[in-house]
Design a protein around this motif. Sequence first.
Motif, short mmCIF file in Angstrom:
data_model
loop_
_atom_site.label_atom_id
_atom_site.label_comp_id
_atom_site.label_asym_id
_atom_site.label_seq_id
_atom_site.Cartn_x
_atom_site.Cartn_y
_atom_site.Cartn_z
N UNK A 1 17.39 20.79 67.69
CA UNK A 1 17.98 20.23 67.13
C UNK A 1 19.54 20.62 67.23
N UNK A 2 20.00 21.83 67.36
CA UNK A 2 21.19 22.28 67.06
C UNK A 2 22.01 21.38 68.56
N UNK A 3 21.35 21.75 69.73
CA UNK A 3 22.58 20.94 70.99
C UNK A 3 22.60 19.04 70.04
N UNK A 4 21.56 18.56 69.84
CA UNK A 4 22.02 16.92 69.35
C UNK A 4 22.27 17.31 67.94
N UNK B 1 9.71 27.59 58.62
CA UNK B 1 9.90 26.00 60.03
C UNK B 1 10.61 26.03 60.58
N UNK B 2 11.04 24.57 61.92
CA UNK B 2 11.71 24.73 62.25
C UNK B 2 13.00 24.18 62.07
N UNK B 3 14.00 25.19 62.27
CA UNK B 3 14.97 24.20 61.38
C UNK B 3 15.92 23.16 62.21
N UNK B 4 16.34 22.26 61.19
CA UNK B 4 16.77 21.05 61.61
C UNK B 4 18.64 20.77 60.82
N UNK C 1 22.50 19.96 56.42
CA UNK C 1 22.65 18.96 55.54
C UNK C 1 21.42 19.31 54.34
N UNK C 2 21.80 19.64 53.08
CA UNK C 2 21.10 19.89 51.97
C UNK C 2 20.00 18.39 52.10
N UNK C 3 18.67 18.72 52.46
CA UNK C 3 18.06 17.91 52.37
C UNK C 3 17.17 17.66 51.29
N UNK C 4 15.92 16.93 51.05
CA UNK C 4 15.25 16.20 49.86
C UNK C 4 14.85 17.47 49.79
N UNK C 5 14.07 18.47 50.89
CA UNK C 5 13.17 19.57 49.94
C UNK C 5 14.23 20.23 49.62
N UNK C 6 15.03 21.05 50.23
CA UNK C 6 15.73 21.77 49.76
C UNK C 6 15.82 21.20 47.15
N UNK D 1 16.85 15.22 64.77
CA UNK D 1 18.08 15.97 63.61
C UNK D 1 17.73 14.02 62.19
N UNK D 2 18.78 14.52 60.49
CA UNK D 2 18.67 13.57 60.67
C UNK D 2 19.16 12.11 60.83
N UNK D 3 19.11 11.36 60.75
CA UNK D 3 20.70 9.77 61.31
C UNK D 3 21.71 9.99 60.54
N UNK D 4 21.97 9.88 58.82
CA UNK D 4 23.26 9.45 58.35
C UNK D 4 23.73 10.67 58.47
N UNK D 5 24.28 11.92 58.98
CA UNK D 5 24.82 12.93 58.70
C UNK D 5 26.42 12.23 58.56
#
Lengths: 267, 249, 380
Positions: free
Chosen positions: A6-9, C210-213, C253-258, C306-310
């Motif tokens: 994810x970091x890379x992308x 959990x996993x960070x994105x 990016x702040x997610x819905x969950x945040x 990742x989120x598509x629209x950052x």
Amino acid sequence: MSLSVTEKSYLYNSLSSSPSVRPDGRLDYQFRAIEITTDFLTSSNGSSRIIASDGSECIVSIKSKVIDHTVLQPDDSLVEVTLDISGQRDDSPMVESISSLLREVYSKTIDKKSLTLTTKYSFKLYIDVLVISTYSNPISLISMAIFSALNSTYLPKLVSSFDDIEVEELPTFHDYDMIKFDVNPPLIFLVIIVGNNVFIDPALNESEIANNSLIITWNDNKISPPIRSLALNDTYCEGFKPQLLQRSMELVEKCANGITAMLQDDK
Amino acid sequence: MNVQDRRRLLGPANAKPLTFNTLTTSNESDELKKTVLKNEALEVALHTGFVSNSNGSSLVEVKDVANSHHETSLITSVYGPRAIRGSFTSQASLNIQLKNGSLEKYSSSQLKEVGNFLTNIFKSVINLPRYAKSGIDIFIYLIYDKEIQSNEKSDSTNSITSILPHCITGITLALVDAGIEIIDMAAGGIYKGNVFAFIKSGEEIIGFWKDEGNREDIMNSIDNCKKQYDEYKNMMLTYLVDKENCKAN
Amino acid sequence: MSDVISITKKSGSFQKFNWSDDIERSLNKSIYHKNDEMDIDSDEDEDEKDIDTLTSGATTSTNNSTFNNQQIVTPGELVTDDPMWMRGHGTYYLSNMTYSSVAGAVSKVNRLLSVLPLKARYSPETGDHIVGRITEVGNRRWKVDIGAKQHAVLMLGSVNLPGGILRRKSENDELQMRSFLKEGDLLNAEVQTLFQDGSASLHTRSLKYGKLRDGIFLRVPSSLIVRSKNHTHNLPGNVTVVLGVNGYIWLRKTSQMDLTNDSSSTNLNSSTASSTQGPTGSINTNSISITRLEEESSWRIYSDENDKNITNNLRKTISRYTNVIRALSMGEIGITKERIVTGYEASMAFPNIGSLIELNNMQTICEDVINAEKMRGNAI
């Protein structure tokens, strides 16, 4: 160090988008801040220590020796570069490639005339490079360190005659006076290609997602050989369009004079 | 033969010297070795699959009067993909090494640098993610390499540059012979000390190497190198198609 | 100063110190963050009076007043010859005398005397919210780099498994561990227990772990992160920061969950403040969280997408926050949400985000942050 997918992308999308966003917000031609200390080794003719903002550090020492240049082979050079990167074996591909490149660059670009003492004798320069810590490819940092070291090099002043073909005499030097070594050393830049964008001086995380990269030498106010393409990672390697080669060279031309001026500036 | 030598431990006095059967040259391999091109400027012979202990191999023999001014002959052998020791890797690790032949022409650090450069090129050619937990080793053996004295002033001083395109051809052929997945046929060309390696019909550069000349040459030599790329690529394709046809018959 | 590069130049032997400048600055630096920890300590345990500090008789520095009566010792220095003290971390004992074995501040809690190093590796404690990177996938466990002296362990049994609500781990899960988390992956987790040798065992059995994105990673010295109740903060500009106690920081990016996490906590506050809201509101938030649980514990929690629209602007904001945090770390100022926000506001004076990597500008930001706190009256 390996980055997560994810970091890379995220990084790849940031750098390949238009306009691009570098992870530390730098402009495409902007370098990371560096700190240079010169003349700190009293036993060598010139020295420099360079620290980049990511903690990479490199020490260069320049020593000279008088040799009889009439016995040199045509291939022999008056400049010898040795490289040591801590944590890397001397025969690792990275060390071998960089030292072979450095030898190529400095043996060709440093003018033999500037080292000639008399008709028989010359100075031979030994450039010893020690990379204490490095995170990304250190080639650019090394060239800046050598640049500063050569610019702060003082060689002994010759007091005997220049022409010693007839009279067999060894060159003798002044006890105290030294002459500043007059040289305009080359610089080596690293440019990465990500998508349709090019960036100078990549940080580690930028190198990890570069599609390709170019080592470009800057000598005598223009781009000159050697120029090489280089893969900085295993996962994002790709071909690039010929225009990007042109753009990379333009990028180097844009910032090289600024860098040279900043490095030469004695403040 | 049976003269007593006190300094060595010899066999029984009535021992016969060892003799080998005369080698029967296989006709098959002779057929497969193809001189694919022959004209005044360029002469190329290609051959694959003759190093039996490797997974793929190739021989490239080139006499190039026009561009690299070199007469070169090199064997490439591919070992792998084979299991590697150590921790998990999600894709194959690639390693390319060059070796001097009978003439010790190039220094070991030069060969290492070229090997590293070729590794970098083929990282973007081989479909590495297909081969997790494995390694691919490629060895190039420079059998013969000689500069051709031309009338014009020779512009190449560092001749290792001029063997680069042939190494690329050799590796590509050997990879095809080994059946390793590659994205496209890679080949390269040299012009005025600029070496370009291409894929995707010359639209993408995968490698660039320049040791002499000046900046202005670079963009001008792309087209010239592209022409050579097309030439080499076509040669390789004709050779491979012919070879398949030979097998089929 | 050119905009291409900023170079600091020095000449001559670097062993030479400029005492008046360098030492004073570094001492001042250390004070900013050490005091933070002191503050927190005193917040957490009520017996503030027990935290006793030695009067600094030995130090001859001119700015003694700024030490807050804290004693700074160096390795080998005699801390006390009084045998009544119990010797804690960072000290050793020779013939009834207690010496320091690290450079740092002396801390005395009841009879326990220890020296807190100014700078040291992170040492995990149970309950710490940390950010880590997977280094190895092993037998029913992952090894995680958390910047401590040993790698932490994350057992397969201490993660949320995909496919429905909490379930037992199966053999199938053991075989596909790499599809959950693989080498290089970043995650945030909590330290569950400590082993005898001081290494940590982690768990991610909560939806906030959990996993960070959707963001980037940076690290600062762990001494700059102050342990607190909450380590995930929503910042202005639609950015969320996870401040790992181990100094590993994730900006995303702040997610819905945040947002729901944030609003539920504020809701809680507001409902206690104004009970006019009625019960319907709280039921609503509850039902959302239950559906979310099912949704989030599917395979998506281990997705590498990742989120598509950052947007580009958001990426710029994240880069700006990165540089602000780096500046705070350079100035050795403890990193808290408030300081990041103040620093971010101060950084707006520099429209070019790239100029924030220069030393002068970093210092400006640090000074602005400290001044802002002085103005507000909670200066250190």
